[in-house]
Motif scaffolding. Structure first.
Motif, PDB file in Angstrom:
ATOM      1  N   ARG A  24      50.078  26.023  33.959  1.00  0.00           N
ATOM      2  CA  ARG A  24      49.669  25.524  32.596  1.00  0.00           C
ATOM      3  C   ARG A  24      50.896  24.867  31.893  1.00  0.00           C
ATOM      4  O   ARG A  24      51.260  23.826  31.372  1.00  0.00           O
ATOM      5  CB  ARG A  24      49.052  26.469  31.613  1.00  0.00           C
ATOM      6  N   ILE A  25      52.193  25.743  32.215  1.00  0.00           N
ATOM      7  CA  ILE A  25      53.291  25.361  31.449  1.00  0.00           C
ATOM      8  C   ILE A  25      53.914  24.371  32.216  1.00  0.00           C
ATOM      9  O   ILE A  25      54.178  23.476  31.345  1.00  0.00           O
ATOM     10  CB  ILE A  25      54.078  26.532  31.370  1.00  0.00           C
ATOM     11  N   PHE A  26      53.932  24.210  33.566  1.00  0.00           N
ATOM     12  CA  PHE A  26      54.404  23.195  34.145  1.00  0.00           C
ATOM     13  C   PHE A  26      53.705  21.943  33.685  1.00  0.00           C
ATOM     14  O   PHE A  26      54.206  20.720  33.440  1.00  0.00           O
ATOM     15  CB  PHE A  26      54.056  23.233  35.544  1.00  0.00           C
ATOM     16  N   LEU A  27      52.304  21.846  33.621  1.00  0.00           N
ATOM     17  CA  LEU A  27      51.499  20.450  33.353  1.00  0.00           C
ATOM     18  C   LEU A  27      51.362  20.188  31.968  1.00  0.00           C
ATOM     19  O   LEU A  27      51.492  19.143  31.725  1.00  0.00           O
ATOM     20  CB  LEU A  27      50.117  20.831  33.938  1.00  0.00           C
ATOM     21  N   ASN A  28      51.499  21.168  31.339  1.00  0.00           N
ATOM     22  CA  ASN A  28      51.136  20.809  29.750  1.00  0.00           C
ATOM     23  C   ASN A  28      52.549  20.921  28.940  1.00  0.00           C
ATOM     24  O   ASN A  28      52.487  20.137  27.833  1.00  0.00           O
ATOM     25  CB  ASN A  28      50.338  22.009  28.993  1.00  0.00           C
ATOM     26  N   ASP A  29      53.480  21.559  29.529  1.00  0.00           N
ATOM     27  CA  ASP A  29      54.784  21.248  28.629  1.00  0.00           C
ATOM     28  C   ASP A  29      55.948  20.483  29.455  1.00  0.00           C
ATOM     29  O   ASP A  29      56.484  19.629  28.827  1.00  0.00           O
ATOM     30  CB  ASP A  29      55.275  22.714  28.367  1.00  0.00           C
ATOM     31  N   LEU A  30      56.264  21.183  30.685  1.00  0.00           N
ATOM     32  CA  LEU A  30      57.351  20.610  31.019  1.00  0.00           C
ATOM     33  C   LEU A  30      57.083  19.273  31.802  1.00  0.00           C
ATOM     34  O   LEU A  30      58.143  18.307  31.533  1.00  0.00           O
ATOM     35  CB  LEU A  30      57.621  21.474  32.359  1.00  0.00           C
ATOM     36  N   LYS A  31      55.943  18.941  32.333  1.00  0.00           N
ATOM     37  CA  LYS A  31      55.808  17.478  32.741  1.00  0.00           C
ATOM     38  C   LYS A  31      55.767  16.203  31.598  1.00  0.00           C
ATOM     39  O   LYS A  31      56.617  15.421  31.747  1.00  0.00           O
ATOM     40  CB  LYS A  31      54.446  17.530  33.463  1.00  0.00           C
ATOM     41  N   PRO A  32      55.121  16.557  30.460  1.00  0.00           N
ATOM     42  CA  PRO A  32      55.206  15.621  29.509  1.00  0.00           C
ATOM     43  C   PRO A  32      56.352  15.465  29.083  1.00  0.00           C
ATOM     44  O   PRO A  32      56.956  14.461  28.782  1.00  0.00           O
ATOM     45  CB  PRO A  32      54.323  16.194  28.358  1.00  0.00           C
ATOM     46  N   ALA A  33      57.313  16.621  28.807  1.00  0.00           N
ATOM     47  CA  ALA A  33      58.762  16.705  28.157  1.00  0.00           C
ATOM     48  C   ALA A  33      59.695  15.698  29.038  1.00  0.00           C
ATOM     49  O   ALA A  33      60.346  15.068  28.829  1.00  0.00           O
ATOM     50  CB  ALA A  33      58.986  17.894  27.653  1.00  0.00           C
ATOM     51  N   ASP A  34      59.506  16.277  30.466  1.00  0.00           N
ATOM     52  CA  ASP A  34      60.218  15.652  31.596  1.00  0.00           C
ATOM     53  C   ASP A  34      60.181  14.026  31.507  1.00  0.00           C
ATOM     54  O   ASP A  34      61.094  13.321  31.606  1.00  0.00           O
ATOM     55  CB  ASP A  34      60.103  16.140  32.703  1.00  0.00           C
ATOM     56  N   GLU A  35      58.679  13.560  31.332  1.00  0.00           N
ATOM     57  CA  GLU A  35      58.322  12.084  31.292  1.00  0.00           C
ATOM     58  C   GLU A  35      59.150  11.490  30.048  1.00  0.00           C
ATOM     59  O   GLU A  35      59.614  10.306  30.295  1.00  0.00           O
ATOM     60  CB  GLU A  35      56.798  11.814  31.189  1.00  0.00           C
ATOM     61  N   LYS A  36      58.951  11.974  28.870  1.00  0.00           N
ATOM     62  CA  LYS A  36      59.800  11.458  27.814  1.00  0.00           C
ATOM     63  C   LYS A  36      61.169  11.499  27.998  1.00  0.00           C
ATOM     64  O   LYS A  36      61.953  10.536  27.607  1.00  0.00           O
ATOM     65  CB  LYS A  36      59.332  12.338  26.487  1.00  0.00           C
ATOM     66  N   SER A  37      61.779  12.532  28.575  1.00  0.00           N
ATOM     67  CA  SER A  37      63.173  12.562  28.877  1.00  0.00           C
ATOM     68  C   SER A  37      63.602  11.601  29.799  1.00  0.00           C
ATOM     69  O   SER A  37      64.606  10.854  29.489  1.00  0.00           O
ATOM     70  CB  SER A  37      63.613  14.101  29.430  1.00  0.00           C
ATOM     71  N   ALA A  38      62.715  11.132  30.850  1.00  0.00           N
ATOM     72  CA  ALA A  38      63.209  10.322  31.839  1.00  0.00           C
ATOM     73  C   ALA A  38      63.024   8.759  30.962  1.00  0.00           C
ATOM     74  O   ALA A  38      64.068   8.061  31.475  1.00  0.00           O
ATOM     75  CB  ALA A  38      62.097  10.137  33.167  1.00  0.00           C
ATOM     76  N   LYS A  39      62.455   8.501  30.312  1.00  0.00           N
ATOM     77  CA  LYS A  39      62.214   7.374  29.362  1.00  0.00           C
ATOM     78  C   LYS A  39      63.462   7.292  28.563  1.00  0.00           C
ATOM     79  O   LYS A  39      64.114   6.088  28.458  1.00  0.00           O
ATOM     80  CB  LYS A  39      60.853   7.268  28.599  1.00  0.00           C
ATOM     81  N   ILE A  40      63.658   8.243  27.874  1.00  0.00           N
ATOM     82  CA  ILE A  40      64.911   8.238  26.988  1.00  0.00           C
ATOM     83  C   ILE A  40      66.196   8.033  27.804  1.00  0.00           C
ATOM     84  O   ILE A  40      67.037   7.159  27.670  1.00  0.00           O
ATOM     85  CB  ILE A  40      65.289   9.611  26.219  1.00  0.00           C
ATOM     86  N   ARG A  41      66.364   8.866  29.067  1.00  0.00           N
ATOM     87  CA  ARG A  41      67.525   8.379  29.762  1.00  0.00           C
ATOM     88  C   ARG A  41      67.736   7.208  30.440  1.00  0.00           C
ATOM     89  O   ARG A  41      68.644   6.490  30.283  1.00  0.00           O
ATOM     90  CB  ARG A  41      67.604   9.566  31.115  1.00  0.00           C
ATOM     91  N   GLY A  42      66.555   6.538  30.522  1.00  0.00           N
ATOM     92  CA  GLY A  42      66.441   5.153  31.121  1.00  0.00           C
ATOM     93  C   GLY A  42      67.009   4.250  29.928  1.00  0.00           C
ATOM     94  O   GLY A  42      67.623   3.132  29.993  1.00  0.00           O
TER      95      GLY A  42
END
Length: 129
Positions: A24-42
């Motif tokens: 649940r932490i992977f899917l609900n917390d880490l994955k969305p945050a990682d996607e946002k982080s990837a956009k910001i890094r881009g």
């Protein structure tokens, strides 16, 4: 499951791993945050590329300037004094390039500013008594 410690005669609880909670932490917390982080890094990468390609500047130096611009004056001054002193001690400087020669200018000099830092009026003097 519990076990007892023979030395202290106390019971120590052993907790089973909770893989469902991890998922649940992977899917609900880490994955969305990682996607946002990837956009910001881009976005950041694109901005740094524009500084390098459109402004014709050294990206590494621009990143240092960006960092220095966000620091306190005291921290920045301490860093720059160390950098400039080290450059002088190591014989590192800016050599005159073709652009300087074509314009008849000397190589750029390291700037100093009066409006930042402590300023002359804030310096303490000590009596030599």
């Amino acid at each position: 499951m519990a076990r007892s410690d023979p030395k202290t005669a106390q019971v120590t609880e052993v907790i089973a791993p909770d893989f469902a909670k991890m998922k649940r932490i992977f899917l609900n917390d880490l994955k969305p945050a990682d996607e946002k982080s990837a956009k910001i890094r881009g976005d950041l990468s694109a901005a740094w590329a524009m500084i390098e390609k459109d402004c014709h500047l050294n990206k590494r130096a621009a990143k240092l300037l960006f960092k220095l611009n966000g620091e306190s004056e005291e921290t920045r001054d301490d860093f720059l004094r160390t950098l400039y002193g080290g450059m002088k001690a190591l014989g590192i400087g800016i050599s005159q390039d073709l652009v300087d020669k074509m314009s008849g200018d000397d190589a750029p000099a390291m700037p100093t500013v009066d409006k930042h830092g402590l300023g002359q009026e804030n310096l303490a003097t000590l009596d030599a008594a």
